[in-house]
Scaffold this motif. Structure first.
Motif, PDB file in Angstrom:
ATOM      1  N   ARG A 135       9.236 -26.729 -15.803  1.00  0.00           N
ATOM      2  CA  ARG A 135       8.485 -27.308 -16.917  1.00  0.00           C
ATOM      3  C   ARG A 135       9.276 -28.437 -17.551  1.00  0.00           C
ATOM      4  O   ARG A 135      10.507 -28.465 -17.481  1.00  0.00           O
ATOM      5  N   TYR A 161       3.842 -28.098 -16.615  1.00  0.00           N
ATOM      6  CA  TYR A 161       4.402 -27.128 -15.676  1.00  0.00           C
ATOM      7  C   TYR A 161       4.161 -27.600 -14.245  1.00  0.00           C
ATOM      8  O   TYR A 161       3.045 -27.972 -13.884  1.00  0.00           O
ATOM      9  N   ARG A 175      13.596 -31.745 -17.479  1.00  0.00           N
ATOM     10  CA  ARG A 175      12.895 -30.712 -16.735  1.00  0.00           C
ATOM     11  C   ARG A 175      13.789 -29.483 -16.580  1.00  0.00           C
ATOM     12  O   ARG A 175      14.987 -29.623 -16.333  1.00  0.00           O
ATOM     13  N   TRP A 206       8.710 -22.601 -10.196  1.00  0.00           N
ATOM     14  CA  TRP A 206       7.970 -23.193 -11.311  1.00  0.00           C
ATOM     15  C   TRP A 206       8.986 -23.861 -12.245  1.00  0.00           C
ATOM     16  O   TRP A 206      10.022 -23.266 -12.563  1.00  0.00           O
TER      17      TRP A 206
END
Length: 126
Positions: free
Chosen positions: A38, A94, A45, A36
């Protein structure tokens, strides 16, 4: 080829919780490391958490450690990000990502991921 689709984003007040989901479709053996990430407006990022599918080995960024938990349901090809004690600075798009790596230690916050979803927005208000 691997396709990932995120869901579960939304707006929440500070201190609240959200659970993001990532649905994976793939050819067998094409991914075993999930992550994951974000990205907030105007910022780069950043990696949030990773999980190695074979043994559930996880890594978690310091900024979210103790608040966010990555998990998986490999039988159903799902990866989750449980987010608690959310803060306004957690506001971001996300993204879920996938890649194949030979060993669990190759699946970490610095891994270069190959397959990406389109993202789900999380907004935390104060």
């Amino acid at each position: 080829q691997v396709h990932v689709v995120e869901s579960g984003g939304g707006s929440v007040q500070a201190g609240g919780s959200l659970k993001l989901s990532c649905a994976v479709s793939e050819s067998t053996g094409t991914r075993n490391c999930m992550g994951w990430f974000r990205q907030a407006p105007g910022k780069e990022r950043e990696a949030v958490a990773t999980i190695y599918v074979a043994d559930d080995h996880t890594t978690t960024a310091d900024a979210v450690k103790g608040r966010f938990t990555i998990s998986q349901d490999n039988a159903n090809r799902m990866v989750y990000l449980q987010m608690t004690s959310l803060k306004p600075e957690d506001t971001a798009m996300y993204y879920c990502a996938a890649v194949w790596q030979p060993h669990f230690w190759n699946c970490n916050l610095g891994t270069d991921f190959t397959y990406w979803g389109h993202g789900t927005q999380v907004t935390v208000s104060s």
